[in-house]
Design a protein around this motif. Structure first.
Motif, mmCIF file in Angstrom:
data_model
loop_
_atom_site.group_PDB
_atom_site.id
_atom_site.type_symbol
_atom_site.label_atom_id
_atom_site.label_comp_id
_atom_site.label_asym_id
_atom_site.label_seq_id
_atom_site.Cartn_x
_atom_site.Cartn_y
_atom_site.Cartn_z
ATOM 1 N N PRO A 2 -6.280 0.243 -9.273
ATOM 2 C CA PRO A 2 -6.111 -0.639 -10.430
ATOM 3 C C PRO A 2 -7.145 -1.755 -10.549
ATOM 4 O O PRO A 2 -7.701 -2.229 -9.565
ATOM 5 C CB PRO A 2 -4.707 -1.216 -10.221
ATOM 6 N N ASP A 49 -5.489 -2.634 -15.740
ATOM 7 C CA ASP A 49 -4.105 -2.210 -15.534
ATOM 8 C C ASP A 49 -3.123 -3.372 -15.645
ATOM 9 O O ASP A 49 -1.939 -3.169 -15.919
ATOM 10 C CB ASP A 49 -3.976 -1.557 -14.147
ATOM 11 N N LEU A 119 2.119 -4.136 -10.972
ATOM 12 C CA LEU A 119 1.352 -2.890 -10.968
ATOM 13 C C LEU A 119 2.248 -1.694 -10.685
ATOM 14 O O LEU A 119 2.092 -0.622 -11.272
ATOM 15 C CB LEU A 119 0.218 -2.968 -9.946
ATOM 16 N N ALA A 122 4.136 -1.030 -13.824
ATOM 17 C CA ALA A 122 3.268 -0.391 -14.812
ATOM 18 C C ALA A 122 3.112 1.093 -14.514
ATOM 19 O O ALA A 122 3.145 1.936 -15.416
ATOM 20 C CB ALA A 122 1.899 -1.072 -14.820
ATOM 21 N N ALA A 123 2.954 1.415 -13.227
ATOM 22 C CA ALA A 123 2.804 2.820 -12.845
ATOM 23 C C ALA A 123 4.074 3.601 -13.157
ATOM 24 O O ALA A 123 4.029 4.741 -13.617
ATOM 25 C CB ALA A 123 2.473 2.914 -11.362
ATOM 26 N N ARG A 126 4.331 4.290 -16.925
ATOM 27 C CA ARG A 126 3.375 5.269 -17.422
ATOM 28 C C ARG A 126 3.642 6.669 -16.882
ATOM 29 O O ARG A 126 3.092 7.640 -17.385
ATOM 30 C CB ARG A 126 1.956 4.837 -17.055
#
Length: 202
Positions: A2, A49, A119, A122-123, A126
């Motif tokens: 990221p 990211d 993070l 976010a992963a 997605r």
């Protein structure tokens, strides 16, 4: 791996945050911006990211910059940088769709934990949907805890909330501690941000 963008109009704050973020294991690159306008330009080119952006800046403020980023990409991860107890700024930012906030005087450990969590979140967002969405389970708050949270969302002090609810300040603090524990909040600004995000307060 990221990439994270740090945006703050203060060079000292910007560099301190850049160092803190760079210390998080797995971060490939940290880019910086000194204004909301620069943040938008760099985000368009680099699509980091995660974006950490100051709420209050001259010119295009962080809230408006975050709103424009999220309008362009609703899956973008944005964390607001705020002064301690900036409940109004946090509430307006969360209402615009940001993922959370970080106080400017946070320790390097707190910065690392917030960035790593954002993070990871976010992963997860997605990735292909599986199981329950984030925040599917709302905490079970008592009526008093909800009233205390509502008072916090309106910027009231513990003493002011106590006067509104005919409770002592110590009793309000007790409800607040239970509220923080149930929400997993570090402090009142964090609790308000989570309350808005989960739809508990409006």
């Amino acid at each position: 791996m990221p990439t994270v963008m740090v945006c703050d109009d203060s060079p000292l704050a910007r560099e301190a945050l850049r160092r803190g973020v760079a210390s998080v294991p797995g971060i490939e690159r940290v880019v910086v911006a000194g204004s909301g306008e620069e943040a938008l330009a760099r985000w368009s080119r680099e699509r980091p990211d995660l974006v950490l952006i100051d709420v209050r800046m001259p010119g295009l403020g962080g809230i408006e910059a975050a709103r424009r980023i999220l309008a362009a990409d609703p899956t973008a991860s944005v964390i607001m940088l705020t002064m301690a107890e900036d409940v109004d700024g946090v509430a307006r930012a969360v209402a615009s769709g940001v993922r959370g906030y970080l106080v400017k005087d946070a320790s390097r450990e707190e910065v690392a934990a917030t960035v790593a969590s954002a993070l990871s979140d976010a992963a997860t967002r997605r990735a292909p949907a599986a199981g329950k969405p984030v925040d599917a389970d709302l905490p079970s708050l008592t009526e008093r805890e909800l009233q205390v949270l509502d008072g916090m969302s309106r910027g009231r002090s513990n003493a002011e909330i106590g006067r509104e609810l005919y409770l002592s300040e110590d009793t309000v603090k007790t409800h607040a501690r239970r509220l923080f524990r149930k929400l997993g909040a570090a402090d009142r600004a964090h609790a308000v941000a989570l309350g808005f995000r989960k739809g508990i307060v409006h």
